[in-house]
Design a protein around this motif. Structure first.
Motif, PDB file in Angstrom:
ATOM      1  N   LYS A  10       0.819  -1.217   0.000  1.00 39.71           N
ATOM      2  CA  LYS A  10       0.000   0.000   0.000  1.00 39.71           C
ATOM      3  C   LYS A  10       0.850   1.262   0.000  1.00 39.71           C
ATOM      4  CE  LYS A  10      -3.888  -2.234   2.054  1.00 39.71           C
ATOM      5  NZ  LYS A  10      -4.298  -3.053   3.076  1.00 39.71           N
ATOM      6  N   ASP A  16      -9.476   3.199  -9.673  1.00 37.74           N
ATOM      7  CA  ASP A  16     -10.268   2.412 -10.623  1.00 37.74           C
ATOM      8  C   ASP A  16     -10.900   3.378 -11.608  1.00 37.74           C
ATOM      9  OD1 ASP A  16     -12.390   0.867 -11.826  1.00 37.74           O
ATOM     10  OD2 ASP A  16     -12.282  -0.504 -10.121  1.00 37.74           O
ATOM     11  N   GLY A  26     -18.323  -4.141  -7.782  1.00 40.35           N
ATOM     12  CA  GLY A  26     -17.168  -4.828  -7.212  1.00 40.35           C
ATOM     13  C   GLY A  26     -15.917  -4.033  -7.506  1.00 40.35           C
ATOM     14  N   ASN A  27     -15.005  -3.976  -6.536  1.00 44.28           N
ATOM     15  CA  ASN A  27     -13.778  -3.208  -6.713  1.00 44.28           C
ATOM     16  C   ASN A  27     -12.695  -3.709  -5.777  1.00 44.28           C
ATOM     17  OD1 ASN A  27     -14.085  -1.540  -4.123  1.00 44.28           O
ATOM     18  ND2 ASN A  27     -16.005  -1.128  -5.196  1.00 44.28           N
ATOM     19  N   ALA A  28     -11.471  -3.304  -6.048  1.00 47.06           N
ATOM     20  CA  ALA A  28     -10.341  -3.681  -5.205  1.00 47.06           C
ATOM     21  C   ALA A  28     -10.443  -2.940  -3.880  1.00 47.06           C
ATOM     22  CB  ALA A  28      -9.030  -3.346  -5.900  1.00 47.06           C
ATOM     23  N   GLU A  29     -10.118  -3.617  -2.817  1.00 46.13           N
ATOM     24  CA  GLU A  29     -10.196  -3.039  -1.478  1.00 46.13           C
ATOM     25  C   GLU A  29      -9.375  -1.755  -1.395  1.00 46.13           C
ATOM     26  OE1 GLU A  29      -8.736  -4.068   3.038  1.00 46.13           O
ATOM     27  OE2 GLU A  29      -9.138  -5.722   1.680  1.00 46.13           O
ATOM     28  N   GLY A  30     -10.014  -0.695  -0.889  1.00 44.41           N
ATOM     29  CA  GLY A  30      -9.325   0.572  -0.696  1.00 44.41           C
ATOM     30  C   GLY A  30      -9.175   1.427  -1.939  1.00 44.41           C
ATOM     31  N   SER A  31      -9.693   0.956  -3.059  1.00 47.39           N
ATOM     32  CA  SER A  31      -9.555   1.737  -4.298  1.00 47.39           C
ATOM     33  C   SER A  31     -10.538   2.894  -4.325  1.00 47.39           C
ATOM     34  CB  SER A  31      -9.767   0.839  -5.520  1.00 47.39           C
ATOM     35  OG  SER A  31     -11.084   0.321  -5.541  1.00 47.39           O
ATOM     36  N   TRP A  83      -9.110  -4.939 -12.099  1.00 50.46           N
ATOM     37  CA  TRP A  83      -9.264  -4.751 -10.658  1.00 50.46           C
ATOM     38  C   TRP A  83      -9.225  -6.101  -9.946  1.00 50.46           C
ATOM     39  CZ3 TRP A  83     -13.183  -6.699  -7.603  1.00 50.46           C
ATOM     40  CH2 TRP A  83     -14.315  -7.210  -8.257  1.00 50.46           C
ATOM     41  N   ASN A  87      -6.917  -6.931  -6.790  1.00 53.66           N
ATOM     42  CA  ASN A  87      -7.508  -7.554  -5.604  1.00 53.66           C
ATOM     43  C   ASN A  87      -6.731  -8.818  -5.226  1.00 53.66           C
ATOM     44  OD1 ASN A  87      -9.657  -7.127  -3.745  1.00 53.66           O
ATOM     45  ND2 ASN A  87     -10.697  -8.907  -4.586  1.00 53.66           N
ATOM     46  N   GLN A  90      -3.443  -8.015  -3.575  1.00 57.54           N
ATOM     47  CA  GLN A  90      -3.630  -7.522  -2.204  1.00 57.54           C
ATOM     48  C   GLN A  90      -3.723  -8.659  -1.216  1.00 57.54           C
ATOM     49  OE1 GLN A  90      -7.210  -5.153  -2.819  1.00 57.54           O
ATOM     50  NE2 GLN A  90      -6.037  -3.290  -2.522  1.00 57.54           N
ATOM     51  N   THR A  91      -4.207  -9.805  -1.659  1.00 55.59           N
ATOM     52  CA  THR A  91      -4.452 -10.915  -0.733  1.00 55.59           C
ATOM     53  C   THR A  91      -3.282 -11.890  -0.631  1.00 55.59           C
ATOM     54  OG1 THR A  91      -5.484 -12.271  -2.448  1.00 55.59           O
ATOM     55  CG2 THR A  91      -6.941 -10.826  -1.182  1.00 55.59           C
TER      56      THR A  91
END
Length: 94
Positions: A10, A16, A26-31, A83, A87, A90-91
């Motif tokens: 991060k 996005d 739906g989107n990437a966390e924190g985007s 995205w 995502n 990120q994981t």
């Protein structure tokens, strides 16, 4: 530049560039959502975000266009592709 590292740690901002309707599905966390067609009018906002920017969309096409435009504006940014890929990065634990 290690895109996966930027996403995982991060150290930048995920932007996005899809439409708000696509983003809400739906989107990437924190985007954050700044649609491709709004980049020019929101350029100052983009410059104020923590850089580098990681741009994403549905498949990487629009984020590629956005990367090219913003790079020419002097903004450090990278095409993160889909995205879903962002995502996924990120994981990852490794």
């Amino acid at each position: 530049m290690d895109l996966k590292k930027i996403i995982k740690e991060k150290t930048g901002t995920i932007v996005d560039v899809r439409t708000p309707m696509e983003f809400s599905g739906g989107n990437a966390e924190g985007s954050i959502n700044i649609p491709l067609q709004e980049l020019e009018i929101r350029k100052e906002e983009l410059k104020s975000l923590k850089q580098p920017l990681v741009l994403c969309c549905a498949s990487g096409g629009r984020s590629g266009q956005a990367t090219q435009y913003l790079t020419h504006q002097g903004i450090e940014c990278y095409n993160g592709g889909s995205w879903l890929d962002v995502n996924f990065y990120q994981t990852q634990t490794v």
